[in-house]
Design a protein around this motif. Sequence first.
Motif, mmCIF file in Angstrom:
data_model
loop_
_atom_site.group_PDB
_atom_site.id
_atom_site.type_symbol
_atom_site.label_atom_id
_atom_site.label_comp_id
_atom_site.label_asym_id
_atom_site.label_seq_id
_atom_site.Cartn_x
_atom_site.Cartn_y
_atom_site.Cartn_z
ATOM 1 N N VAL A 16 0.866 -1.180 0.000
ATOM 2 C CA VAL A 16 0.000 0.000 0.000
ATOM 3 C C VAL A 16 0.898 1.224 0.000
ATOM 4 O O VAL A 16 1.658 1.438 0.952
ATOM 5 N N PHE A 17 0.830 2.027 -1.065
ATOM 6 C CA PHE A 17 1.686 3.196 -1.211
ATOM 7 C C PHE A 17 0.926 4.472 -0.862
ATOM 8 O O PHE A 17 -0.292 4.551 -1.018
ATOM 9 N N PHE A 18 1.690 5.475 -0.420
ATOM 10 C CA PHE A 18 1.104 6.755 -0.032
ATOM 11 C C PHE A 18 1.703 7.917 -0.819
ATOM 12 O O PHE A 18 1.276 9.049 -0.680
ATOM 13 N N GLU A 19 2.727 7.628 -1.618
ATOM 14 C CA GLU A 19 3.332 8.594 -2.540
ATOM 15 C C GLU A 19 3.614 7.864 -3.846
ATOM 16 O O GLU A 19 4.093 6.726 -3.819
ATOM 17 N N GLU A 20 3.364 8.514 -4.969
ATOM 18 C CA GLU A 20 3.660 7.858 -6.247
ATOM 19 C C GLU A 20 5.168 7.740 -6.476
ATOM 20 O O GLU A 20 5.622 6.853 -7.198
ATOM 21 N N LEU A 21 5.947 8.613 -5.847
ATOM 22 C CA LEU A 21 7.395 8.542 -5.996
ATOM 23 C C LEU A 21 7.990 7.383 -5.200
ATOM 24 O O LEU A 21 9.165 7.066 -5.324
ATOM 25 N N SER A 22 7.154 6.718 -4.391
ATOM 26 C CA SER A 22 7.643 5.567 -3.619
ATOM 27 C C SER A 22 7.869 4.346 -4.498
ATOM 28 O O SER A 22 8.662 3.475 -4.146
ATOM 29 N N ALA A 23 7.183 4.265 -5.635
ATOM 30 C CA ALA A 23 7.353 3.099 -6.492
ATOM 31 C C ALA A 23 6.912 3.365 -7.925
ATOM 32 O O ALA A 23 7.642 3.087 -8.868
ATOM 33 N N LYS A 24 5.699 3.899 -8.122
ATOM 34 C CA LYS A 24 5.136 4.017 -9.465
ATOM 35 C C LYS A 24 5.990 4.861 -10.386
ATOM 36 O O LYS A 24 6.092 4.580 -11.591
#
Length: 448
Positions: A342-350
């Motif tokens: 579960v991501f909360f920032e797009e810069l974390s993975a996407k």
Amino acid sequence: MAYFTLSFLLLLIKFASSQQISNPITTEDCNNRWIYIRGLPSSFNLDLLAKCSEYPLFDDFCPYLANHGLGQKTHSKSRSWYRSDPLLLELIFHRRILEYPCLTNDPNVANAVFLPYYAAIDSLKYLYGPDVNSSFQHGTDLFEFLQSDEPEIWKKHMGHDHFLVMSRPAWDFCQPLDNDPPLWGTSFLELPEFYNVTVLLPEGRAWPWQEHAVPYPTSFHPPNLACFDAWVRRVKRSRRTSLMLFAGGGGIGATPNIRRSIRTECNNANSSNNGNNTSFNKTNRIYSKICNIVDCSNGICEHDPVRYMKPMLQATFCLQPPGDTPTRRSTFDAITAGCIPVFFEELSAKMQYRWHLPEDKYPEFSLFIPKEEVVFKGLKILDVLMAIPRSEVRKMRDSVVELIPRVMYRRHGSSLGLRTKKDAFDTAIDGTLQTIKDKLNNMLEVEH
């Protein structure tokens, strides 16, 4: 004893390096896939490993040099699990590329040139040592060598066909050259001399120019197909008794942030659920716990995968809030455990791992909840997760399991059977070769 162990390791790597071109070419087509490994003085790689305990403000990484950078085994009978340190990605990559089937001794026929420079390890003297005030010089020695030793290799495409690995986030290497006094980091990625080089690292900037993000190394490095398949079977049959899990530190201060919100929601949800017949219990009898927190404060989890992998195997969703930087090694630990990230920032993975985690596939294997909605607007993560039908959860977990080969770094010298599955290294090489091919084609178009 430690000195003997390190010396023996260096001898092994040097022997492997000397044998790099003797690997038999497989039936794999090497057209447009030839890689030339640039010969660098050992001061740019192997000699740096001998300084593994010289930085008092940084952890001694000598113990994690074992097994060519994979680290010590988690226990004596382990075949796939190691106490891996992300800093050793450069060494892991170097060891693996020596087994690449399409190596060439001739730089003139190479489609790409690999620089076996341990850039992040070399940066420690600037980040934590007495040379911090000359951090703008990081990389200048390497460029001078490339210009003086067989300069025609570099000049052929002015570095456009070169690539290297850096095992720290890009933010550590993009200090402006004119900062006075210097701030955190070095200026390697700001040096115009290296603008053309493709750089692989675990976290890139929001504007990917030189760099491409590749997965952090987890502790899972199977040696053969049987070990890999055994782990996947365990992941698939594991009982998911926790709805969501957060493994990490931080979030204990008073300042509003996503980690603090997660800890607060987890504590409140678990407290209100104790002994009460809540709606959660009525609709989610498969879970014995709403939220599980694995406290990894002060780095206690970094080299101890047992602390977090078992809880991840028992959780359906693994929360991946950003910390000091947007990305987390925990993302890849979770995928390895079959736990839906579960991501909360797009810069974390996407916006990072486009080669390994295709952007259009994210809805199939992950969830995105904007951190602002949670921190400032009162959105409950639990409400979002509970609204997902169980059938959809099962599909998402199946998609996560399919990603395991793409995010793991299998052990060097692995079996032929396991090599049929492209891992994080193979995927990174494919992406690098395509990137360099596109760059060179664009150059030709401009010239004509």
